[in-house]
Motif scaffolding. Structure first.
Motif, short mmCIF file in Angstrom:
data_model
loop_
_atom_site.label_atom_id
_atom_site.label_comp_id
_atom_site.label_asym_id
_atom_site.label_seq_id
_atom_site.Cartn_x
_atom_site.Cartn_y
_atom_site.Cartn_z
N GLU A 77 0.71 -0.94 -0.07
CA GLU A 77 -0.13 0.00 0.06
C GLU A 77 1.02 1.44 -0.07
OE1 GLU A 77 1.06 0.00 4.24
OE2 GLU A 77 0.70 -1.74 2.90
N ARG A 99 -7.83 0.52 0.60
CA ARG A 99 -8.54 0.87 -0.72
C ARG A 99 -7.52 0.07 -1.84
NH1 ARG A 99 -12.83 4.05 -0.39
NH2 ARG A 99 -13.00 5.47 1.73
N LYS A 100 -8.38 -0.39 -2.82
CA LYS A 100 -7.91 -0.91 -4.01
C LYS A 100 -7.91 0.19 -4.93
CE LYS A 100 -7.49 -4.76 -7.07
NZ LYS A 100 -7.86 -6.10 -7.73
N GLU A 101 -6.64 0.78 -5.25
CA GLU A 101 -6.92 2.08 -5.94
C GLU A 101 -5.40 2.39 -6.43
OE1 GLU A 101 -8.14 5.89 -4.39
OE2 GLU A 101 -7.34 5.25 -2.56
N SER A 102 -5.16 2.99 -7.70
CA SER A 102 -3.89 3.46 -8.04
C SER A 102 -3.46 4.73 -7.42
CB SER A 102 -3.86 3.46 -9.70
OG SER A 102 -4.02 2.34 -10.39
N ASN A 107 -0.94 0.06 -6.03
CA ASN A 107 -2.35 -0.39 -6.31
C ASN A 107 -3.14 -0.32 -5.16
OD1 ASN A 107 -1.57 -0.81 -9.06
ND2 ASN A 107 -0.70 -2.91 -8.41
N TYR A 108 -2.60 -0.06 -3.91
CA TYR A 108 -3.54 -0.08 -2.88
C TYR A 108 -3.25 1.37 -2.07
CZ TYR A 108 -3.96 -5.14 -3.82
OH TYR A 108 -3.97 -6.05 -4.47
N SER A 110 -3.80 3.12 2.25
CA SER A 110 -4.20 2.87 3.57
C SER A 110 -3.63 4.06 4.42
CB SER A 110 -3.72 1.59 4.14
OG SER A 110 -4.16 1.30 5.35
N VAL A 252 -1.37 -3.53 3.66
CA VAL A 252 -1.76 -4.58 2.61
C VAL A 252 -0.65 -5.53 1.93
CG1 VAL A 252 -3.21 -4.61 0.35
CG2 VAL A 252 -3.53 -2.71 1.88
N PRO A 260 -2.83 -9.72 -0.96
CA PRO A 260 -4.39 -10.14 -1.28
C PRO A 260 -4.65 -10.95 -2.64
CG PRO A 260 -4.29 -7.72 -1.03
CD PRO A 260 -2.83 -8.33 -1.42
N THR A 264 -10.36 -11.35 -1.73
CA THR A 264 -10.21 -10.16 -0.91
C THR A 264 -11.24 -9.18 -1.24
OG1 THR A 264 -7.87 -10.75 -0.39
CG2 THR A 264 -8.76 -8.56 0.23
N PHE A 266 -12.34 -5.22 -1.25
CA PHE A 266 -12.21 -3.72 -0.61
C PHE A 266 -13.34 -2.92 -1.03
CE2 PHE A 266 -8.17 -5.79 -1.52
CZ PHE A 266 -7.27 -5.21 -0.42
#
Length: 282
Positions: A77, A99-102, A107-108, A110, A252, A260, A264, A266
Motif C-alpha cells: 500500500e 482501498r484498492k486504487e492506483s 495499487n492500494y 491505507s 496490505v 491479497p 479479498t 475492498f
C-alpha cells in the motif's frame, strides 16, 4: 519527532515480522465486553475519537506516516494522510480504510498514524478497542516503538506489538516483542486463537500491561502471554525501560501474510473505538 525524521528509518524498518507457527495457544471463548481496568490503574492519556464524520485524527495526538516504499516488510500500500484512508466516522470511531486504487505508483492505499512527539510513556497499561477488517492480505496492527528509534535504530529501540492480525485468519491475534537479538521472525511472541467467533465480527479490547522487567498481553481482559528478561536468548538485552510511542495502521500484503487475492473484498476497515493509556495508581 517529525514525520521527516521518521521516514528514513521507517523505510528500512523490518517491523511486525513474525513466525506465524510459533508459540500458538488455543484459549476458550473470550467475552468482548470486559470491565474497565481495576483501581490500580490511573488513566493518563486517551483518544475517544469523538467528532464529526470525515474529521481527520487529532493532529494534537497523531502524526501520519506517509509513504509507499514497503516499510521494510514488502507491504503493497501507499499510506496517505487523506481522510479517505483515516478519519472519524461520526459515531465515536476512528476508521482506517485500505482501498484498492492506483496511487503514487501503488495499487492500494491505507493509513498509518503514530503519537511520536505527541505522547510517549514508559510502563503502564496500553489498550484499544478495535473491530478488525477481514480478507487475505489485510494486516492491521496496534503497536509501539521506542521513542529513541531515530537515534539508535531498529530493533535496538525496542518494539511491542500489542496486536497484529492476518485477515485470512480472523480468529487469531498475535502479541510480540522485538529487540536486539530477538527481532523479525525470531521475536518473542504468542498467538491467541478465539473459538466460536471471529475478531472481525465485533469489537475487542487489545492491551498490554508493561512493568519493569515484565510485559503481559491481554485480549478482552484475559492474559494470554507474558515475557520477562529471563526469556531472552543468551546474550540478548532487554531494552524495554524507556518511553515508547503508539502506532495504528492497516497494511496490505507484506512478508507476514502475503498479498491479497481474488477473494479479498475492498475497501476494508479497521474501526478503533478508543485508545487509552494508564499508569499504576500511587
Amino acid at each position: 519527532m517529525t514525520r521527516l525524521r521518521l521516514l528514513p528509518w521507517l523505510a528500512a524498518l523490518c517491523t511486525l515480522a513474525c513466525d506465524p507457527a510459533a508459540n500458538r495457544s488455543i484459549k476458550p471463548d473470550v467475552p468482548n465486553t470486559p470491565g474497565q481496568p481495576g483501581p490500580e490503574w490511573q488513566l493518563v492519556w486517551q483518544d475517544e475519537f469523538d467528532g464529526p464524520a470525515g474529521t481527520p485524527p487529532s493532529p494534537e495526538r497523531w502524526v501520519h506516516d506517509v509513504g509507499g516504499h514497503g516499510w521494510g516488510n514488502e507491504q503493497l500500500e501507499f499510506d496517505t494522510d487523506r481522510p479517505e484512508n483515516a478519519s472519524l466516522d461520526g459515531t465515536g470511531n476512528l476508521v482506517i480504510t485500505a482501498r484498492k486504487e492506483s496511487y503514487s505508483g501503488r495499487n492500494y492505499t491505507s493509513a498509518r498514524i503514530n503519537t511520536s512527539g505527541r505522547f510517549e510513556q514508559t510502563y503502564g497499561r496500553f489498550e484499544a478497542r478495535i473491530q478488525q477488517p477481514v480478507g487475505r492480505g489485510i494486516w492491521p496492527a496496534f503497536w509501539m516503538l521506542g521513542a529513541n528509534v531515530g537515534e539508535v535504530g531498529w530493533p535496538e529501540c525496542g518494539e511491542i506489538d500489542i496486536m497484529e492480525y492476518r485477515g485470512q485468519l480472523p480468529a487469531i491475534t498475535r502479541g510480540s516483542l522485538h529487540g536486539p537479538g530477538y527481532s523479525g521472525g525470531n521475536n518473542l511472541g504468542s498467538e491467541f486463537v478465539v473459538s466460536g467467533g471471529k475478531l472481525n465480527e465485533d469489537f475487542h479490547v487489545y492491551a498490554v500491561e508493561w512493568e519493569p522487567n515484565r510485559i503481559r498481553w491481554l485480549l478482552d481482559g484475559k492474559a494470554f502471554f507474558e515475557t520477562t528478561p529471563a526469556r531472552l536468548p543468551a546474550g540478548a538485552r532487554w531494552v524495554f525501560d524507556k518511553p515508547h510511542f503508539i502506532i495504528l495502521n492497516v497494511a496490505v500484503g507484506g512478508n507476514y501474510l502475503g498479498p491479497p487475492d481474488s477473494t479479498t473484498v475492498f475497501p476494508q476497515q479497521m474501526k478503533v473505538d478508543y485508545v487509552r493509556v494508564y499508569t499504576r495508581a500511587p
